[in-house]
Design a protein around this motif. Structure first.
Motif, mmCIF file in Angstrom:
data_model
loop_
_atom_site.group_PDB
_atom_site.id
_atom_site.type_symbol
_atom_site.label_atom_id
_atom_site.label_comp_id
_atom_site.label_asym_id
_atom_site.label_seq_id
_atom_site.Cartn_x
_atom_site.Cartn_y
_atom_site.Cartn_z
ATOM 1 N N THR A 78 45.378 41.916 47.395
ATOM 2 C CA THR A 78 46.722 40.996 47.938
ATOM 3 C C THR A 78 48.016 41.546 46.830
ATOM 4 O O THR A 78 49.098 41.844 47.714
ATOM 5 N N PHE A 79 47.709 42.008 45.943
ATOM 6 C CA PHE A 79 48.785 42.364 45.081
ATOM 7 C C PHE A 79 49.033 43.669 44.979
ATOM 8 O O PHE A 79 50.380 43.837 45.216
ATOM 9 N N LEU A 80 48.077 44.489 45.409
ATOM 10 C CA LEU A 80 48.972 46.227 45.830
ATOM 11 C C LEU A 80 49.205 45.799 47.614
ATOM 12 O O LEU A 80 50.206 46.814 47.050
ATOM 13 N N ALA A 81 48.950 44.428 48.443
ATOM 14 C CA ALA A 81 49.799 45.191 49.478
ATOM 15 C C ALA A 81 51.021 44.243 49.255
ATOM 16 O O ALA A 81 52.311 44.038 50.185
ATOM 17 N N SER A 82 51.330 44.271 48.429
ATOM 18 C CA SER A 82 52.948 43.503 47.627
ATOM 19 C C SER A 82 53.403 44.235 47.397
ATOM 20 O O SER A 82 53.532 45.364 46.992
ATOM 21 N N THR A 86 53.861 43.466 39.101
ATOM 22 C CA THR A 86 52.734 43.167 38.039
ATOM 23 C C THR A 86 52.404 41.704 39.276
ATOM 24 O O THR A 86 52.690 41.230 39.573
ATOM 25 N N ALA A 87 51.200 41.394 38.391
ATOM 26 C CA ALA A 87 50.287 40.536 39.176
ATOM 27 C C ALA A 87 49.929 39.442 38.365
ATOM 28 O O ALA A 87 48.732 40.423 36.682
ATOM 29 N N LEU A 88 50.439 37.930 37.530
ATOM 30 C CA LEU A 88 49.514 37.532 37.122
ATOM 31 C C LEU A 88 48.134 36.582 37.846
ATOM 32 O O LEU A 88 48.287 36.144 38.554
ATOM 33 N N ILE A 89 46.723 37.273 37.702
ATOM 34 C CA ILE A 89 45.541 36.535 38.137
ATOM 35 C C ILE A 89 45.186 35.450 37.499
ATOM 36 O O ILE A 89 44.656 35.610 36.407
ATOM 37 N N LEU A 90 44.636 34.228 37.935
ATOM 38 C CA LEU A 90 44.512 33.326 37.484
ATOM 39 C C LEU A 90 43.232 32.614 38.080
ATOM 40 O O LEU A 90 43.583 32.604 39.439
ATOM 41 N N VAL A 140 46.285 44.010 20.916
ATOM 42 C CA VAL A 140 45.292 45.009 20.286
ATOM 43 C C VAL A 140 44.864 45.418 21.648
ATOM 44 O O VAL A 140 45.116 44.883 23.183
ATOM 45 N N ARG A 141 44.617 46.867 21.135
ATOM 46 C CA ARG A 141 44.246 48.492 22.517
ATOM 47 C C ARG A 141 42.913 47.661 22.588
ATOM 48 O O ARG A 141 42.333 48.617 21.451
ATOM 49 N N THR A 142 42.356 47.230 23.321
ATOM 50 C CA THR A 142 41.140 47.279 23.556
ATOM 51 C C THR A 142 40.430 48.474 24.495
ATOM 52 O O THR A 142 40.422 47.938 25.564
ATOM 53 N N HIS A 143 38.844 47.773 23.613
ATOM 54 C CA HIS A 143 38.146 48.919 25.083
ATOM 55 C C HIS A 143 36.992 47.949 24.984
ATOM 56 O O HIS A 143 36.128 48.430 26.114
ATOM 57 N N ALA A 144 36.931 47.231 24.906
ATOM 58 C CA ALA A 144 35.788 45.876 24.986
ATOM 59 C C ALA A 144 37.231 44.322 25.393
ATOM 60 O O ALA A 144 37.299 43.560 23.926
ATOM 61 N N THR A 145 37.306 44.056 25.869
ATOM 62 C CA THR A 145 38.043 42.501 26.320
ATOM 63 C C THR A 145 36.624 41.491 25.757
ATOM 64 O O THR A 145 35.744 41.412 25.535
ATOM 65 N N THR A 146 37.487 40.366 25.683
ATOM 66 C CA THR A 146 36.525 39.420 25.783
ATOM 67 C C THR A 146 36.503 38.533 27.336
ATOM 68 O O THR A 146 36.478 39.542 28.032
ATOM 69 N N VAL A 147 35.657 37.865 27.048
ATOM 70 C CA VAL A 147 34.429 37.302 28.781
ATOM 71 C C VAL A 147 35.185 36.136 29.262
ATOM 72 O O VAL A 147 36.363 36.464 28.670
ATOM 73 N N CYS A 148 35.118 35.978 30.349
ATOM 74 C CA CYS A 148 35.671 35.133 31.327
ATOM 75 C C CYS A 148 37.015 35.889 32.214
ATOM 76 O O CYS A 148 37.472 36.663 30.981
ATOM 77 N N ALA A 149 37.085 35.745 33.289
ATOM 78 C CA ALA A 149 38.427 36.479 33.629
ATOM 79 C C ALA A 149 39.675 35.349 34.244
ATOM 80 O O ALA A 149 39.814 35.396 35.974
ATOM 81 N N HIS A 150 39.289 34.147 33.641
ATOM 82 C CA HIS A 150 40.436 33.369 34.416
ATOM 83 C C HIS A 150 42.156 33.664 34.404
ATOM 84 O O HIS A 150 42.533 32.924 34.795
ATOM 85 N N ALA A 151 42.149 34.460 33.373
ATOM 86 C CA ALA A 151 43.608 35.029 33.023
ATOM 87 C C ALA A 151 43.928 36.325 33.049
ATOM 88 O O ALA A 151 43.490 36.613 31.373
ATOM 89 N N TYR A 152 44.362 36.857 33.563
ATOM 90 C CA TYR A 152 44.874 38.562 33.584
ATOM 91 C C TYR A 152 46.183 38.906 33.720
ATOM 92 O O TYR A 152 46.400 38.620 34.772
ATOM 93 N N VAL A 153 46.808 40.321 33.356
ATOM 94 C CA VAL A 153 48.161 40.460 34.176
ATOM 95 C C VAL A 153 47.214 42.057 34.525
ATOM 96 O O VAL A 153 46.804 42.157 33.710
ATOM 97 N N VAL A 154 48.285 42.228 35.378
ATOM 98 C CA VAL A 154 47.827 44.203 35.740
ATOM 99 C C VAL A 154 48.906 44.592 36.499
ATOM 100 O O VAL A 154 50.001 43.571 37.201
ATOM 101 N N SER A 155 48.708 45.990 36.191
ATOM 102 C CA SER A 155 49.772 46.853 36.874
ATOM 103 C C SER A 155 48.899 47.264 38.308
ATOM 104 O O SER A 155 48.432 46.878 38.752
#
Length: 258
Positions: A78-82, A86-90, A140-155
């Motif tokens: 949906t984000f890429l179709a817009s 950037t998109a905040l996904i919650l 932090v530039r991370t190679h392993a994020t925290t768990v849970c996917a309730h809030a993130y921003v993507v390009s």
């Protein structure tokens, strides 16, 4: 910035609560109806997750976990179709602070042009290299994020990379998001986390995991050790390449920017 809130048609109470929070934060959003794993047919589940057994967890992946991944897949598409950059996904159980919009804006200006993922909500420790300390928190530039996917921003680049290997589904979406060597998006995380998550006691996924504990059978244990070996063979070179030798040797540490 496009803001998408993943929910299910039956989760009206959650929708009401997060709507109030986002309005207080002055964030315009779209309520996106996700995929209910309970409504997937056996053939659909097989097509999305051909091998339902997860060696790393020694149990089958839950229908609800499959639905969660498909819901995030829909959000990314949906984000890429817009036309947004950037998109905040919650998820609908995210606890959004009133200053979230300003906090995210202040973080994004410090990220490199090729960033893909910024985790602003999660549980657990962050592993990687400290990029910068800001008034909002440490980036932090991370190679392993925290768990849970309730809030993130993507390009847009990050969303494309996340979609590239999202199918077939091999493990829960938050683990897929965490394993940057699998999806390849350049990932960052803010510490401390900005967006909390409500009590998971009533979560269908959480309850399903309790009802389906890891198997202790020898075959499952052997499958796990085989998976673990392959996992480390793929992960360690990735960590070495993007983080350096110290992070590859001690991957649980946050090292200083150099």
């Amino acid at each position: 910035m496009l803001t998408l809130v993943i929910s299910l048609p039956t989760s009206t109470r959650r929708q009401e609560k997060i709507s109030v929070r986002l309005q207080a934060a002055e964030i315009a959003f779209v309520m996106l109806m996700g995929v209910d794993g309970r409504e997937l047919s056996a053939s659909e589940i097989k097509s999305f997750a051909p091998s339902r057994f997860m060696a790393r967890f020694r149990r089958p992946i839950l229908a609800a976990e499959i639905g969660c991944t498909l819901s995030h897949k829909l959000a990314l598409e949906t984000f890429l179709a817009s036309e947004e950059s950037t998109a905040l996904i919650l998820e609908d159980d995210a606890v959004v602070p009133a200053n979230l919009r300003q906090a995210i804006a202040s973080l994004l200006v410090h990220l490199p042009g090729d960033w893909g993922l910024l985790k602003v909500g999660g549980i657990g420790g962050v592993r990687g290299r400290l990029l910068l300390e800001t008034a909002v928190g440490k980036i932090v530039r991370t190679h392993a994020t925290t768990v849970c996917a309730h809030a993130y921003v993507v390009s847009r680049q990050g969303a494309s990379q996340l979609l590239r290997n999202i199918l077939p589904i091999r493990f829960p979406y938050d683990i897929y998001l965490r394993d940057t060597h699998v999806h390849g998006a350049k990932a960052f995380e803010v510490v401390p986390t900005l967006v909390a998550q409500e009590d998971l006691a009533g979560s269908r996924i959480d309850q399903g995991r309790i009802e389906n504990p890891s198997s202790s059978e020898m075959r499952s244990m052997l499958a796990y050790f085989a998976w673990k070996l392959g996992y480390e063979i793929r992960r360690r070179p990735h960590v070495l390449k993007i983080m350096g030798l110290s992070a590859a040797v001690a991957p649980s540490r946050i090292t200083r920017h150099s």
